[in-house]
Scaffold this motif. Sequence first.
Motif, short mmCIF file in Angstrom:
data_model
loop_
_atom_site.label_atom_id
_atom_site.label_comp_id
_atom_site.label_asym_id
_atom_site.label_seq_id
_atom_site.Cartn_x
_atom_site.Cartn_y
_atom_site.Cartn_z
N ALA A 54 32.46 48.34 36.17
CA ALA A 54 33.74 49.04 35.96
C ALA A 54 33.82 49.60 34.54
N ARG A 55 34.56 50.70 34.39
CA ARG A 55 34.83 51.30 33.09
C ARG A 55 36.34 51.36 32.89
N ILE A 56 36.76 51.34 31.65
CA ILE A 56 38.18 51.51 31.36
C ILE A 56 38.65 52.84 31.95
N GLY A 57 39.73 52.80 32.72
CA GLY A 57 40.27 54.01 33.33
C GLY A 57 39.85 54.21 34.77
N ASP A 58 38.85 53.43 35.25
CA ASP A 58 38.44 53.56 36.65
C ASP A 58 39.56 53.09 37.58
N ARG A 59 39.61 53.69 38.75
CA ARG A 59 40.59 53.30 39.76
C ARG A 59 40.04 52.17 40.61
N VAL A 60 40.91 51.26 41.02
CA VAL A 60 40.53 50.15 41.89
C VAL A 60 41.54 50.05 43.02
N LEU A 61 41.11 49.48 44.14
CA LEU A 61 41.94 49.37 45.33
C LEU A 61 41.88 47.93 45.84
N LEU A 62 43.02 47.26 45.83
CA LEU A 62 43.11 45.87 46.26
C LEU A 62 43.61 45.82 47.70
N ARG A 63 42.85 45.14 48.57
CA ARG A 63 43.23 45.04 49.98
C ARG A 63 43.88 43.69 50.23
N ARG A 64 45.21 43.72 50.45
CA ARG A 64 45.94 42.49 50.75
C ARG A 64 45.78 42.09 52.20
N ALA A 65 45.66 43.10 53.08
CA ALA A 65 45.49 42.89 54.51
C ALA A 65 45.01 44.22 55.08
N PRO A 66 44.47 44.24 56.30
CA PRO A 66 44.06 45.52 56.89
C PRO A 66 45.20 46.54 56.91
N GLY A 67 44.98 47.69 56.28
CA GLY A 67 46.00 48.72 56.20
C GLY A 67 47.04 48.51 55.11
N ASP A 68 46.93 47.42 54.35
CA ASP A 68 47.88 47.12 53.27
C ASP A 68 47.10 47.07 51.96
N GLU A 69 47.16 48.16 51.20
CA GLU A 69 46.35 48.28 49.99
C GLU A 69 47.23 48.55 48.77
N LEU A 70 46.77 48.08 47.63
CA LEU A 70 47.46 48.26 46.35
C LEU A 70 46.50 48.92 45.36
N ALA A 71 46.86 50.10 44.92
CA ALA A 71 46.01 50.83 43.97
C ALA A 71 46.36 50.43 42.54
N GLY A 72 45.41 50.60 41.66
CA GLY A 72 45.62 50.31 40.25
C GLY A 72 44.52 50.89 39.40
N GLU A 73 44.48 50.48 38.14
CA GLU A 73 43.51 51.05 37.20
C GLU A 73 42.98 49.96 36.29
N VAL A 74 41.71 50.10 35.91
CA VAL A 74 41.09 49.13 35.01
C VAL A 74 41.66 49.33 33.61
N MET A 75 42.29 48.29 33.09
CA MET A 75 42.94 48.37 31.79
C MET A 75 42.14 47.65 30.71
N LYS A 76 41.41 46.59 31.10
CA LYS A 76 40.75 45.76 30.10
C LYS A 76 39.54 45.09 30.75
N ILE A 77 38.44 44.96 30.00
CA ILE A 77 37.25 44.25 30.45
C ILE A 77 36.96 43.14 29.45
N ASP A 78 36.97 41.89 29.94
CA ASP A 78 36.83 40.74 29.05
C ASP A 78 35.84 39.75 29.67
N GLY A 79 34.59 39.80 29.22
CA GLY A 79 33.59 38.88 29.75
C GLY A 79 33.35 39.15 31.22
N GLU A 80 33.59 38.15 32.05
CA GLU A 80 33.37 38.29 33.49
C GLU A 80 34.60 38.83 34.22
N PHE A 81 35.69 39.04 33.49
CA PHE A 81 36.92 39.47 34.13
C PHE A 81 37.25 40.93 33.83
N VAL A 82 37.85 41.58 34.81
CA VAL A 82 38.41 42.91 34.67
C VAL A 82 39.90 42.80 34.90
N SER A 83 40.70 43.35 33.98
CA SER A 83 42.16 43.34 34.14
C SER A 83 42.59 44.63 34.81
#
Length: 440
Positions: free
Chosen positions: A41-70
Amino acid sequence: MIPELKALTEDLASKNLSTEMGRVHGVSDGVIKVTGLSRTARIGDRVLLRRAPGDELAGEVMKIDGEFVSMLPDTAPDRIRIDDLVLLHPTQDFAPANNWIGRVIDPFGQPLDGRPMLRGESARNLMAPPPKAAARRGLGERMSTGLALLDTILPIVEGQRVGLFAGSGVGKSTLLATLAKSMKADVVVMALIGERGREVNHFVEHVLGPEGMSRAVVVAATSDQSALVRRRCAWSAMSVAEHFRDQGKTVLFLADSVTRFAEAHREIAVASGEAPALRGYPPSVTPLITGLCERAGPGEGNQGDITAVFSVLVAGSDMDEPIADILRGVLDGHIVLNREIAERGRFPAIDVSRSVSRSLPAAATPEENTQIMEVRKFLGAYEQSEVMIRAGLYSPGNDVVLDQAVKLWPELDAFFGKEALDGIEGSFSRLNLLLRRAGR
Protein backbone atom coordinates in the motif's frame (compact mmCIF):
# COMPACT_ATOMS: atom_id res chain seq x y z
CA MET A 1 1.16 6.62 -32.41
CA ILE A 2 -1.63 9.21 -32.24
CA PRO A 3 -2.01 10.90 -28.82
CA GLU A 4 -5.51 9.47 -28.16
CA LEU A 5 -4.35 5.89 -28.83
CA LYS A 6 -1.23 6.39 -26.73
CA ALA A 7 -3.32 7.72 -23.83
CA LEU A 8 -5.70 4.76 -24.10
CA THR A 9 -2.79 2.29 -24.18
CA GLU A 10 -1.22 3.85 -21.08
CA ASP A 11 -4.59 3.86 -19.33
CA LEU A 12 -5.06 0.14 -20.00
CA ALA A 13 -1.49 -0.61 -18.92
CA SER A 14 -2.09 1.12 -15.58
CA LYS A 15 -4.99 -1.19 -14.72
CA ASN A 16 -4.30 -3.77 -12.00
CA LEU A 17 -5.00 -7.39 -12.91
CA SER A 18 -4.63 -8.62 -9.32
CA THR A 19 -5.84 -7.39 -5.95
CA GLU A 20 -3.89 -7.33 -2.70
CA MET A 21 -5.89 -8.29 0.38
CA GLY A 22 -5.56 -7.59 4.09
CA ARG A 23 -7.55 -8.01 7.28
CA VAL A 24 -8.94 -5.68 9.92
CA HIS A 25 -6.77 -5.69 13.04
CA GLY A 26 -8.62 -3.06 15.07
CA VAL A 27 -10.61 0.18 15.11
CA SER A 28 -9.70 3.23 17.20
CA ASP A 29 -10.92 6.85 17.07
CA GLY A 30 -12.53 6.36 13.68
CA VAL A 31 -9.34 4.92 12.13
CA ILE A 32 -9.19 1.29 10.99
CA LYS A 33 -5.92 -0.66 11.41
CA VAL A 34 -5.26 -3.23 8.70
CA THR A 35 -2.64 -5.97 8.47
CA GLY A 36 -1.25 -7.60 5.35
CA LEU A 37 -0.98 -4.49 3.15
CA SER A 38 1.95 -2.58 4.63
CA ARG A 39 4.44 -3.72 1.96
CA THR A 40 2.24 -2.90 -1.04
CA ALA A 41 0.00 0.00 0.00
CA ARG A 42 0.98 3.64 -0.58
CA ILE A 43 -0.24 6.75 1.18
CA GLY A 44 -3.34 7.91 -0.69
CA ASP A 45 -4.29 4.49 -2.11
CA ARG A 46 -7.95 3.55 -1.96
CA VAL A 47 -9.07 0.51 0.05
CA LEU A 48 -12.38 -1.34 0.23
CA LEU A 49 -13.52 -3.09 3.42
CA ARG A 50 -16.10 -5.86 3.02
CA ARG A 51 -18.31 -6.16 6.09
CA ALA A 52 -20.63 -8.65 4.38
CA PRO A 53 -21.52 -9.66 0.80
CA GLY A 54 -22.75 -6.48 -0.90
CA ASP A 55 -21.90 -4.35 2.16
CA GLU A 56 -18.66 -2.46 1.55
CA LEU A 57 -16.93 0.52 3.17
CA ALA A 58 -14.49 2.57 1.11
CA GLY A 59 -11.60 4.51 2.55
CA GLU A 60 -8.05 5.69 1.98
CA VAL A 61 -4.60 4.78 3.28
CA MET A 62 -3.63 7.53 5.71
CA LYS A 63 -0.64 6.07 7.55
CA ILE A 64 1.77 3.10 7.27
CA ASP A 65 3.39 1.99 10.53
CA GLY A 66 5.40 -1.23 10.54
CA GLU A 67 3.03 -4.10 9.78
CA PHE A 68 -0.07 -1.92 10.07
CA VAL A 69 -1.85 0.32 7.58
CA SER A 70 -4.20 2.99 8.95
CA MET A 71 -7.35 3.40 6.87
CA LEU A 72 -9.51 6.52 7.15
CA PRO A 73 -13.03 5.46 6.09
CA ASP A 74 -15.28 7.62 3.95
CA THR A 75 -18.18 7.13 6.39
CA ALA A 76 -18.60 6.03 10.00
CA PRO A 77 -16.89 2.65 10.68
CA ASP A 78 -20.02 0.83 11.85
CA ARG A 79 -20.54 -2.96 11.97
CA ILE A 80 -16.84 -3.74 11.48
CA ARG A 81 -15.34 -6.92 12.91
CA ILE A 82 -11.81 -8.18 13.44
CA ASP A 83 -10.54 -10.05 10.37
CA ASP A 84 -12.98 -8.41 7.95
CA LEU A 85 -11.52 -8.50 4.44
CA VAL A 86 -9.83 -5.33 3.07
CA LEU A 87 -9.02 -5.00 -0.63
CA LEU A 88 -6.34 -2.63 -1.93
CA HIS A 89 -7.11 -0.50 -4.99
CA PRO A 90 -3.93 1.46 -5.79
CA THR A 91 -4.66 4.98 -6.95
CA GLN A 92 -3.81 5.63 -10.57
CA ASP A 93 -1.31 8.34 -11.36
CA PHE A 94 -2.93 11.72 -11.94
CA ALA A 95 -2.39 12.67 -15.59
CA PRO A 96 -4.25 15.79 -16.79
CA ALA A 97 -4.98 16.22 -20.50
CA ASN A 98 -6.11 19.02 -22.79
CA ASN A 99 -9.37 17.15 -23.46
CA TRP A 100 -10.36 17.71 -19.81
CA ILE A 101 -11.53 21.23 -20.72
CA GLY A 102 -15.30 21.39 -20.40
CA ARG A 103 -15.38 18.43 -18.01
CA VAL A 104 -16.21 17.82 -14.36
CA ILE A 105 -13.84 15.38 -12.64
CA ASP A 106 -13.14 14.04 -9.16
CA PRO A 107 -9.78 14.45 -7.35
CA PHE A 108 -8.58 11.14 -8.83
CA GLY A 109 -9.08 12.24 -12.44
CA GLN A 110 -12.29 10.24 -12.97
CA PRO A 111 -15.23 11.88 -14.80
CA LEU A 112 -18.27 12.99 -12.81
CA ASP A 113 -20.37 14.01 -15.79
CA GLY A 114 -21.13 10.48 -17.02
CA ARG A 115 -19.00 10.67 -20.17
CA PRO A 116 -15.81 8.69 -20.91
CA MET A 117 -12.53 10.53 -20.60
CA LEU A 118 -8.92 9.72 -21.42
CA ARG A 119 -6.03 10.50 -19.10
CA GLY A 120 -3.02 12.48 -20.28
CA GLU A 121 0.28 11.16 -21.58
CA SER A 122 2.32 11.86 -18.44
CA ALA A 123 1.51 11.81 -14.74
CA ARG A 124 2.00 14.82 -12.50
CA ASN A 125 3.09 15.09 -8.88
CA LEU A 126 0.12 16.27 -6.80
CA MET A 127 2.56 17.85 -4.35
CA ALA A 128 4.78 19.49 -6.97
CA PRO A 129 7.08 22.27 -5.73
CA PRO A 130 6.45 25.82 -6.95
CA PRO A 131 8.66 27.40 -9.63
CA LYS A 132 12.05 28.52 -8.37
CA ALA A 133 11.76 31.86 -6.62
CA ALA A 134 14.75 33.46 -8.38
CA ALA A 135 13.58 32.31 -11.81
CA ARG A 136 9.96 33.45 -11.63
CA ARG A 137 8.77 36.41 -13.66
CA GLY A 138 7.15 39.41 -12.06
CA LEU A 139 3.43 40.08 -12.17
CA GLY A 140 2.05 40.61 -15.66
CA GLU A 141 -0.53 42.78 -17.37
CA ARG A 142 -3.82 43.89 -15.84
CA MET A 143 -6.67 41.48 -16.60
CA SER A 144 -10.19 42.44 -17.57
CA THR A 145 -12.61 40.95 -15.03
CA GLY A 146 -16.04 41.99 -16.30
CA LEU A 147 -16.65 44.10 -13.16
CA ALA A 148 -16.06 47.85 -13.01
CA LEU A 149 -14.77 47.79 -9.43
CA LEU A 150 -12.16 45.09 -10.08
CA ASP A 151 -11.12 46.75 -13.33
CA THR A 152 -10.36 50.03 -11.55
CA ILE A 153 -10.02 50.29 -7.74
CA LEU A 154 -9.02 46.64 -7.10
CA PRO A 155 -7.18 45.46 -10.24
CA ILE A 156 -6.08 41.86 -10.75
CA VAL A 157 -3.01 41.23 -12.92
CA GLU A 158 -1.58 38.10 -14.54
CA GLY A 159 0.04 35.89 -11.91
CA GLN A 160 -1.55 37.66 -8.96
CA ARG A 161 -2.94 35.62 -6.05
CA VAL A 162 -6.00 37.10 -4.37
CA GLY A 163 -8.05 36.05 -1.36
CA LEU A 164 -11.85 36.32 -1.44
CA PHE A 165 -13.05 36.61 2.17
CA ALA A 166 -16.77 36.14 2.79
CA GLY A 167 -19.38 34.67 5.07
CA SER A 168 -22.06 32.34 3.76
CA GLY A 169 -24.80 33.71 1.51
CA VAL A 170 -23.22 37.02 0.48
CA GLY A 171 -22.56 36.23 -3.19
CA LYS A 172 -19.18 34.50 -3.08
CA SER A 173 -20.06 31.72 -5.55
CA THR A 174 -21.75 34.18 -7.91
CA LEU A 175 -18.67 36.41 -7.92
CA LEU A 176 -16.40 33.42 -8.64
CA ALA A 177 -18.68 32.39 -11.51
CA THR A 178 -18.57 35.93 -12.92
CA LEU A 179 -14.77 35.82 -12.90
CA ALA A 180 -14.79 32.34 -14.48
CA LYS A 181 -16.96 33.57 -17.36
CA SER A 182 -15.61 37.09 -17.85
CA MET A 183 -11.98 37.20 -16.77
CA LYS A 184 -9.35 37.15 -19.50
CA ALA A 185 -7.63 33.73 -19.43
CA ASP A 186 -6.94 30.79 -21.73
CA VAL A 187 -8.15 28.15 -19.25
CA VAL A 188 -10.13 28.27 -16.00
CA VAL A 189 -9.59 25.59 -13.35
CA MET A 190 -12.17 25.47 -10.56
CA ALA A 191 -11.71 23.51 -7.32
CA LEU A 192 -14.99 22.84 -5.49
CA ILE A 193 -13.76 21.58 -2.12
CA GLY A 194 -16.31 20.04 0.24
CA GLU A 195 -19.22 21.48 -1.73
CA ARG A 196 -22.77 20.20 -1.33
CA GLY A 197 -23.57 17.55 -3.94
CA ARG A 198 -26.61 19.41 -5.24
CA GLU A 199 -24.63 22.62 -5.56
CA VAL A 200 -21.96 21.07 -7.81
CA ASN A 201 -24.44 20.33 -10.59
CA HIS A 202 -26.23 23.65 -10.06
CA PHE A 203 -22.94 25.56 -10.23
CA VAL A 204 -21.82 23.80 -13.40
CA GLU A 205 -25.10 23.93 -15.33
CA HIS A 206 -26.72 27.16 -14.15
CA VAL A 207 -24.07 29.40 -12.56
CA LEU A 208 -21.17 28.72 -14.94
CA GLY A 209 -23.35 27.51 -17.80
CA PRO A 210 -22.11 26.49 -21.26
CA GLU A 211 -20.24 29.79 -21.66
CA GLY A 212 -18.17 29.31 -18.51
CA MET A 213 -17.61 25.58 -19.04
CA SER A 214 -16.34 26.05 -22.59
CA ARG A 215 -12.86 26.84 -21.24
CA ALA A 216 -13.09 25.37 -17.72
CA VAL A 217 -12.07 22.23 -15.85
CA VAL A 218 -14.04 21.66 -12.63
CA VAL A 219 -12.52 19.40 -9.95
CA ALA A 220 -15.09 18.57 -7.28
CA ALA A 221 -15.13 16.72 -3.95
CA THR A 222 -18.47 16.83 -2.16
CA SER A 223 -18.96 17.34 1.56
CA ASP A 224 -19.93 13.71 2.19
CA GLN A 225 -16.58 12.39 0.96
CA SER A 226 -13.68 11.64 3.28
CA ALA A 227 -11.33 14.35 4.48
CA LEU A 228 -8.51 12.81 2.44
CA VAL A 229 -10.53 13.16 -0.78
CA ARG A 230 -11.56 16.74 0.04
CA ARG A 231 -7.98 17.73 0.78
CA ARG A 232 -6.76 16.02 -2.39
CA CYS A 233 -9.23 18.11 -4.42
CA ALA A 234 -7.17 21.29 -4.03
CA TRP A 235 -3.92 19.55 -4.99
CA SER A 236 -5.48 17.85 -8.01
CA ALA A 237 -6.97 21.10 -9.28
CA MET A 238 -3.65 22.89 -8.87
CA SER A 239 -1.94 20.08 -10.82
CA VAL A 240 -4.42 20.59 -13.65
CA ALA A 241 -3.63 24.31 -13.62
CA GLU A 242 0.10 23.56 -13.73
CA HIS A 243 -0.44 21.24 -16.71
CA PHE A 244 -1.83 24.12 -18.76
CA ARG A 245 0.64 26.66 -17.32
CA ASP A 246 3.55 24.52 -18.53
CA GLN A 247 2.14 24.83 -22.07
CA GLY A 248 2.54 28.61 -21.85
CA LYS A 249 -1.14 29.30 -21.22
CA THR A 250 -2.64 31.93 -18.95
CA VAL A 251 -4.62 30.02 -16.31
CA LEU A 252 -7.25 31.32 -13.90
CA PHE A 253 -7.41 29.12 -10.77
CA LEU A 254 -10.45 29.45 -8.51
CA ALA A 255 -10.65 27.57 -5.19
CA ASP A 256 -13.85 27.37 -3.16
CA SER A 257 -12.87 27.16 -0.43
CA VAL A 258 -9.50 27.11 1.31
CA THR A 259 -11.33 26.97 4.65
CA ARG A 260 -12.83 23.56 3.83
CA PHE A 261 -9.40 22.46 2.55
CA ALA A 262 -7.93 23.38 5.96
CA GLU A 263 -10.81 21.74 7.83
CA ALA A 264 -10.23 18.49 5.93
CA HIS A 265 -6.54 18.62 6.85
CA ARG A 266 -7.45 19.28 10.50
CA GLU A 267 -9.59 16.14 10.54
CA ILE A 268 -6.75 14.08 9.08
CA ALA A 269 -4.12 15.60 11.36
CA VAL A 270 -6.14 14.94 14.51
CA ALA A 271 -6.75 11.33 13.41
CA SER A 272 -2.98 11.00 12.90
CA GLY A 273 -2.28 12.23 16.43
CA GLU A 274 -1.18 15.82 15.72
CA ALA A 275 -2.15 18.18 18.52
CA PRO A 276 -4.32 21.21 17.66
CA ALA A 277 -2.75 24.62 18.25
CA LEU A 278 -4.29 27.48 16.20
CA ARG A 279 -7.89 27.61 17.46
CA GLY A 280 -8.23 23.91 16.85
CA TYR A 281 -6.06 23.80 13.70
CA PRO A 282 -2.77 21.84 13.81
CA PRO A 283 0.56 23.64 13.25
CA SER A 284 0.97 21.83 9.91
CA VAL A 285 -1.95 23.79 8.43
CA THR A 286 0.29 26.82 7.82
CA PRO A 287 2.82 25.16 5.48
CA LEU A 288 -0.06 23.26 3.87
CA ILE A 289 -1.86 26.47 2.83
CA THR A 290 1.25 28.46 1.96
CA GLY A 291 2.56 25.56 -0.13
CA LEU A 292 -0.66 25.49 -2.16
CA CYS A 293 -0.65 29.26 -2.68
CA GLU A 294 3.01 29.38 -3.73
CA ARG A 295 2.33 26.95 -6.58
CA ALA A 296 0.14 29.64 -8.17
CA GLY A 297 1.56 32.86 -9.57
CA PRO A 298 3.96 33.73 -12.40
CA GLY A 299 5.82 30.91 -14.09
CA GLU A 300 9.42 30.78 -15.23
CA GLY A 301 10.96 30.67 -18.70
CA ASN A 302 8.36 29.74 -21.33
CA GLN A 303 5.74 28.82 -18.78
CA GLY A 304 2.49 30.75 -18.51
CA ASP A 305 0.98 32.18 -15.35
CA ILE A 306 -1.56 30.93 -12.80
CA THR A 307 -3.72 33.80 -11.59
CA ALA A 308 -5.49 32.54 -8.48
CA VAL A 309 -8.51 33.52 -6.39
CA PHE A 310 -8.74 31.61 -3.10
CA SER A 311 -12.05 31.96 -1.28
CA VAL A 312 -12.16 31.90 2.53
CA LEU A 313 -15.24 31.39 4.70
CA VAL A 314 -15.05 33.86 7.59
CA ALA A 315 -17.60 33.29 10.33
CA GLY A 316 -19.05 36.55 11.61
CA SER A 317 -16.69 38.54 9.34
CA ASP A 318 -13.78 37.62 11.63
CA MET A 319 -10.78 38.50 9.47
CA ASP A 320 -8.41 37.44 12.28
CA GLU A 321 -9.43 33.79 12.37
CA PRO A 322 -6.45 31.49 11.61
CA ILE A 323 -7.08 30.58 7.96
CA ALA A 324 -7.89 34.16 6.94
CA ASP A 325 -4.85 35.44 8.82
CA ILE A 326 -2.52 32.91 7.16
CA LEU A 327 -3.79 33.75 3.68
CA ARG A 328 -3.59 37.52 4.11
CA GLY A 329 0.12 37.15 4.80
CA VAL A 330 0.99 35.19 1.65
CA LEU A 331 -1.37 36.59 -1.00
CA ASP A 332 -1.08 39.62 -3.26
CA GLY A 333 -4.33 41.20 -2.16
CA HIS A 334 -7.68 40.45 -0.59
CA ILE A 335 -11.30 41.13 -1.49
CA VAL A 336 -13.74 41.31 1.42
CA LEU A 337 -17.47 40.73 0.95
CA ASN A 338 -19.74 42.49 3.45
CA ARG A 339 -23.09 41.08 4.58
CA GLU A 340 -24.55 44.56 5.24
CA ILE A 341 -23.80 45.59 1.65
CA ALA A 342 -25.42 42.39 0.35
CA GLU A 343 -28.51 42.95 2.50
CA ARG A 344 -29.11 46.36 0.95
CA GLY A 345 -28.95 44.79 -2.51
CA ARG A 346 -25.63 45.85 -4.01
CA PHE A 347 -23.72 43.03 -5.69
CA PRO A 348 -20.92 42.19 -5.74
CA ALA A 349 -21.03 43.11 -2.04
CA ILE A 350 -17.36 44.13 -1.91
CA ASP A 351 -16.28 46.25 1.04
CA VAL A 352 -13.90 48.53 -0.88
CA SER A 353 -12.32 50.21 2.13
CA ARG A 354 -11.30 46.82 3.62
CA SER A 355 -10.10 45.36 0.32
CA VAL A 356 -6.60 45.77 -1.13
CA SER A 357 -4.83 44.91 -4.38
CA ARG A 358 -1.07 44.69 -3.97
CA SER A 359 -0.63 44.99 -7.72
CA LEU A 360 -1.01 48.74 -7.24
CA PRO A 361 0.45 51.22 -7.98
CA ALA A 362 2.35 49.35 -10.73
CA ALA A 363 -0.85 48.02 -12.37
CA ALA A 364 -2.20 51.51 -13.14
CA THR A 365 -1.00 54.66 -14.85
CA PRO A 366 -0.22 57.78 -12.77
CA GLU A 367 -3.56 59.31 -13.83
CA GLU A 368 -5.45 56.13 -12.86
CA ASN A 369 -3.67 55.95 -9.51
CA THR A 370 -4.73 59.53 -8.84
CA GLN A 371 -8.36 58.57 -9.51
CA ILE A 372 -8.06 55.55 -7.21
CA MET A 373 -6.64 57.67 -4.40
CA GLU A 374 -9.42 60.23 -4.86
CA VAL A 375 -12.07 57.51 -4.60
CA ARG A 376 -10.52 56.10 -1.43
CA LYS A 377 -10.30 59.60 0.06
CA PHE A 378 -14.01 60.27 -0.54
CA LEU A 379 -14.97 56.77 0.57
CA GLY A 380 -13.03 57.12 3.82
CA ALA A 381 -14.57 60.53 4.55
CA TYR A 382 -18.10 59.23 3.97
CA GLU A 383 -17.67 56.07 6.05
CA GLN A 384 -16.14 57.99 8.96
CA SER A 385 -19.21 60.24 9.11
CA GLU A 386 -21.86 57.75 7.95
CA VAL A 387 -23.55 57.41 11.35
CA MET A 388 -23.75 61.20 11.67
CA ILE A 389 -25.14 61.52 8.13
CA ARG A 390 -27.82 58.89 8.68
CA ALA A 391 -28.79 60.49 11.98
CA GLY A 392 -29.39 63.82 10.24
CA LEU A 393 -26.59 65.59 12.08
CA TYR A 394 -24.56 66.40 8.97
CA SER A 395 -24.48 70.07 7.98
CA PRO A 396 -23.11 70.99 4.53
CA GLY A 397 -20.38 73.61 4.32
CA ASN A 398 -18.20 72.58 7.25
CA ASP A 399 -15.96 70.11 5.41
CA VAL A 400 -15.33 70.40 1.66
CA VAL A 401 -14.13 66.79 1.27
CA LEU A 402 -17.13 65.42 3.18
CA ASP A 403 -19.50 67.57 1.12
CA GLN A 404 -18.02 66.11 -2.07
CA ALA A 405 -18.17 62.59 -0.60
CA VAL A 406 -21.86 62.92 0.29
CA LYS A 407 -22.61 64.22 -3.18
CA LEU A 408 -20.60 61.44 -4.84
CA TRP A 409 -21.67 58.50 -2.66
CA PRO A 410 -24.89 57.31 -4.41
CA GLU A 411 -23.27 57.26 -7.85
CA LEU A 412 -20.03 55.77 -6.50
CA ASP A 413 -21.88 52.98 -4.70
CA ALA A 414 -23.81 52.21 -7.89
CA PHE A 415 -20.53 52.18 -9.86
CA PHE A 416 -19.13 49.52 -7.49
CA GLY A 417 -21.92 47.18 -8.53
CA LYS A 418 -21.76 47.70 -12.31
CA GLU A 419 -20.44 45.37 -14.97
CA ALA A 420 -17.50 46.54 -17.08
CA LEU A 421 -19.30 46.46 -20.41
CA ASP A 422 -16.78 48.78 -22.04
CA GLY A 423 -13.56 47.28 -20.64
CA ILE A 424 -10.91 48.71 -18.34
CA GLU A 425 -10.46 52.04 -20.13
CA GLY A 426 -14.22 52.55 -20.30
CA SER A 427 -14.58 51.86 -16.57
CA PHE A 428 -11.89 54.41 -15.74
CA SER A 429 -13.58 56.94 -18.03
CA ARG A 430 -16.87 56.51 -16.17
CA LEU A 431 -15.06 56.80 -12.83
CA ASN A 432 -13.32 59.98 -13.96
CA LEU A 433 -16.67 61.45 -14.99
CA LEU A 434 -18.08 60.78 -11.52
CA LEU A 435 -15.11 62.45 -9.84
CA ARG A 436 -15.36 65.50 -12.09
CA ARG A 437 -19.04 65.92 -11.27
CA ALA A 438 -18.29 65.69 -7.53
CA GLY A 439 -15.70 68.45 -7.81
CA ARG A 440 -18.09 70.98 -9.36
